[in-house]
Write a protein that holds these residues in place. Structure first.
Motif, PDB file in Angstrom:
ATOM      1  N   GLU A  99     -10.288  24.527  22.700  1.00 42.88           N
ATOM      2  CA  GLU A  99      -8.858  24.606  22.373  1.00 42.88           C
ATOM      3  C   GLU A  99      -8.502  23.619  21.265  1.00 42.88           C
ATOM      4  N   ILE A 100      -9.021  22.394  21.367  1.00 40.53           N
ATOM      5  CA  ILE A 100      -8.742  21.367  20.357  1.00 40.53           C
ATOM      6  C   ILE A 100      -9.220  21.831  18.984  1.00 40.53           C
ATOM      7  N   ILE A 101     -10.439  22.341  18.935  1.00 38.63           N
ATOM      8  CA  ILE A 101     -11.025  22.771  17.666  1.00 38.63           C
ATOM      9  C   ILE A 101     -10.282  23.979  17.105  1.00 38.63           C
ATOM     10  N   ALA A 102      -9.987  24.944  17.967  1.00 37.42           N
ATOM     11  CA  ALA A 102      -9.293  26.152  17.516  1.00 37.42           C
ATOM     12  C   ALA A 102      -7.920  25.824  16.942  1.00 37.42           C
ATOM     13  N   ASN A 103      -7.199  24.960  17.620  1.00 36.10           N
ATOM     14  CA  ASN A 103      -5.872  24.574  17.119  1.00 36.10           C
ATOM     15  C   ASN A 103      -5.977  23.851  15.779  1.00 36.10           C
ATOM     16  N   GLY A 104      -6.988  22.997  15.669  1.00 35.95           N
ATOM     17  CA  GLY A 104      -7.175  22.274  14.418  1.00 35.95           C
ATOM     18  C   GLY A 104      -7.531  23.195  13.274  1.00 35.95           C
ATOM     19  N   LEU A 105      -8.408  24.145  13.519  1.00 34.80           N
ATOM     20  CA  LEU A 105      -8.809  25.074  12.466  1.00 34.80           C
ATOM     21  C   LEU A 105      -7.661  25.979  12.061  1.00 34.80           C
ATOM     22  N   GLU A 106      -6.810  26.311  12.987  1.00 33.66           N
ATOM     23  CA  GLU A 106      -5.619  27.098  12.649  1.00 33.66           C
ATOM     24  C   GLU A 106      -4.701  26.297  11.730  1.00 33.66           C
ATOM     25  N   ALA A 107      -4.600  25.002  11.984  1.00 35.76           N
ATOM     26  CA  ALA A 107      -3.797  24.144  11.107  1.00 35.76           C
ATOM     27  C   ALA A 107      -4.415  24.059   9.715  1.00 35.76           C
ATOM     28  N   VAL A 108      -5.736  23.994   9.640  1.00 36.97           N
ATOM     29  CA  VAL A 108      -6.421  23.983   8.341  1.00 36.97           C
ATOM     30  C   VAL A 108      -6.132  25.273   7.586  1.00 36.97           C
ATOM     31  N   LYS A 109      -6.179  26.395   8.303  1.00 39.18           N
ATOM     32  CA  LYS A 109      -5.903  27.700   7.689  1.00 39.18           C
ATOM     33  C   LYS A 109      -4.515  27.714   7.051  1.00 39.18           C
ATOM     34  N   LYS A 110      -3.533  27.186   7.756  1.00 39.83           N
ATOM     35  CA  LYS A 110      -2.169  27.175   7.233  1.00 39.83           C
ATOM     36  C   LYS A 110      -2.054  26.275   6.001  1.00 39.83           C
ATOM     37  N   VAL A 111      -2.753  25.148   6.026  1.00 42.06           N
ATOM     38  CA  VAL A 111      -2.742  24.255   4.862  1.00 42.06           C
ATOM     39  C   VAL A 111      -3.346  24.950   3.644  1.00 42.06           C
ATOM     40  N   ALA A 112      -4.465  25.615   3.850  1.00 42.06           N
ATOM     41  CA  ALA A 112      -5.132  26.321   2.741  1.00 42.06           C
ATOM     42  C   ALA A 112      -4.228  27.390   2.158  1.00 42.06           C
ATOM     43  N   GLN A 113      -3.579  28.131   3.012  1.00 41.85           N
ATOM     44  CA  GLN A 113      -2.724  29.219   2.541  1.00 41.85           C
ATOM     45  C   GLN A 113      -1.468  28.699   1.838  1.00 41.85           C
ATOM     46  N   SER A 114      -1.070  27.485   2.164  1.00 37.67           N
ATOM     47  CA  SER A 114       0.162  26.927   1.568  1.00 37.67           C
ATOM     48  C   SER A 114      -0.066  26.323   0.194  1.00 37.67           C
ATOM     49  N   LEU A 115      -1.306  26.105  -0.184  1.00 35.20           N
ATOM     50  CA  LEU A 115      -1.568  25.384  -1.430  1.00 35.20           C
ATOM     51  C   LEU A 115      -1.086  26.113  -2.667  1.00 35.20           C
ATOM     52  N   GLN A 116      -1.076  27.448  -2.621  1.00 30.22           N
ATOM     53  CA  GLN A 116      -0.660  28.189  -3.814  1.00 30.22           C
ATOM     54  C   GLN A 116       0.818  27.985  -4.119  1.00 30.22           C
ATOM     55  N   THR A 117       1.563  27.408  -3.176  1.00 22.66           N
ATOM     56  CA  THR A 117       2.987  27.146  -3.417  1.00 22.66           C
ATOM     57  C   THR A 117       3.239  25.712  -3.858  1.00 22.66           C
ATOM     58  N   VAL A 118       2.175  24.904  -3.931  1.00 23.14           N
ATOM     59  CA  VAL A 118       2.333  23.504  -4.333  1.00 23.14           C
ATOM     60  C   VAL A 118       2.565  23.430  -5.840  1.00 23.14           C
ATOM     61  N   ASN A 119       3.550  22.644  -6.221  1.00 22.97           N
ATOM     62  CA  ASN A 119       3.813  22.438  -7.642  1.00 22.97           C
ATOM     63  C   ASN A 119       2.937  21.292  -8.137  1.00 22.97           C
ATOM     64  N   ALA A 120       1.910  21.650  -8.881  1.00 28.25           N
ATOM     65  CA  ALA A 120       0.975  20.625  -9.357  1.00 28.25           C
ATOM     66  C   ALA A 120       1.557  19.905 -10.572  1.00 28.25           C
TER      67      ALA A 120
END
Length: 207
Positions: free
Chosen positions: A186-207
């Motif tokens: 459960e700990i690992i799955a929740n963490g990897l889901e958070a990583v997935k969301k971070v990865a998907q959000s990067l295209q909206t970051v203003n560099a």
């Protein structure tokens, strides 16, 4: 936007390796480069490098290890220079970061490049245009007030990028999967889901 992922775990089943894999599988809309510190030729930082600097200034021939050090240092600096966002994917090993990641930091930790001293002798970061994502895994629990002082991996990276002037925009830490094995999946799955969301959000970051 250019994203540099500094991968610092060569264990195929390592949790921070899985965090790296999850990130790479889900990042979209950006240019991504991986700098795998375990795959690169990275001699350790020490006197050989300082010897190389002196020889270059004097036009003297370099030894093999000196040439390798200068090439490795330049490659790390070039990778960092090209990045708008730097993602560090690394484990806590023996309370700190892997030695290979330390070597990467040593290569780029240079006055006039990542920081400078102002007229008052105070340190100023030179990389305020770059953003940072931290992906870290640790089998025990280090987020409590009692254990936090012993954690010298995330804290170290935060201090380093802070000195460089970089902005930390996301942080995912997976912890406790070894200490609480009944909850590990459960700990690992929740963490990897958070990583997935971070990865998907990067295209909206203003560099």
């Amino acid at each position: 936007m250019n994203v540099l992922v500094v991968k610092a775990n060569n264990r195929p089943d390592g949790i921070s390796t899985k965090m790296y894999d999850t990130f790479m599988e889900n990042v979209q809309g950006v240019d991504v480069t991986t700098f795998d510190v375990f795959a690169e030729d990275m001699p350790y930082f020490g006197q050989d490098l300082f010897n190389a600097f002196g020889k270059v200034q004097n036009g003297e021939a370099l030894t093999d290890v000196e040439s390798r050090l200068l090439a490795a240092k330049q490659k790390a600096m070039d990778a960092l220079t090209a990045a708008n966002v730097v993602v560090f994917a690394f484990p806590l090993w023996n309370l700190t970061i892997p030695a290979k990641l330390q070597t990467f930091i040593d290569y780029v930790f240079q006055a006039g490049y990542t920081f400078k001293y102002n007229e008052n002798g105070q340190l100023e970061g030179l990389m305020g245009d770059k953003k940072v994502v931290i992906l870290n895994a640790r089998g025990g629990y280090y987020s409590s007030p009692e254990a936090r002082p012993m954690e010298m991996s995330v804290n170290y990276i935060k201090n380093v990028v802070g000195m460089f002037g970089m902005e930390i925009i996301e942080e995912v830490i997976i912890e406790g999967h070894n200490a609480s094995q009944d909850k590990a999946q459960e700990i690992i799955a929740n963490g990897l889901e958070a990583v997935k969301k971070v990865a998907q959000s990067l295209q909206t970051v203003n560099a």
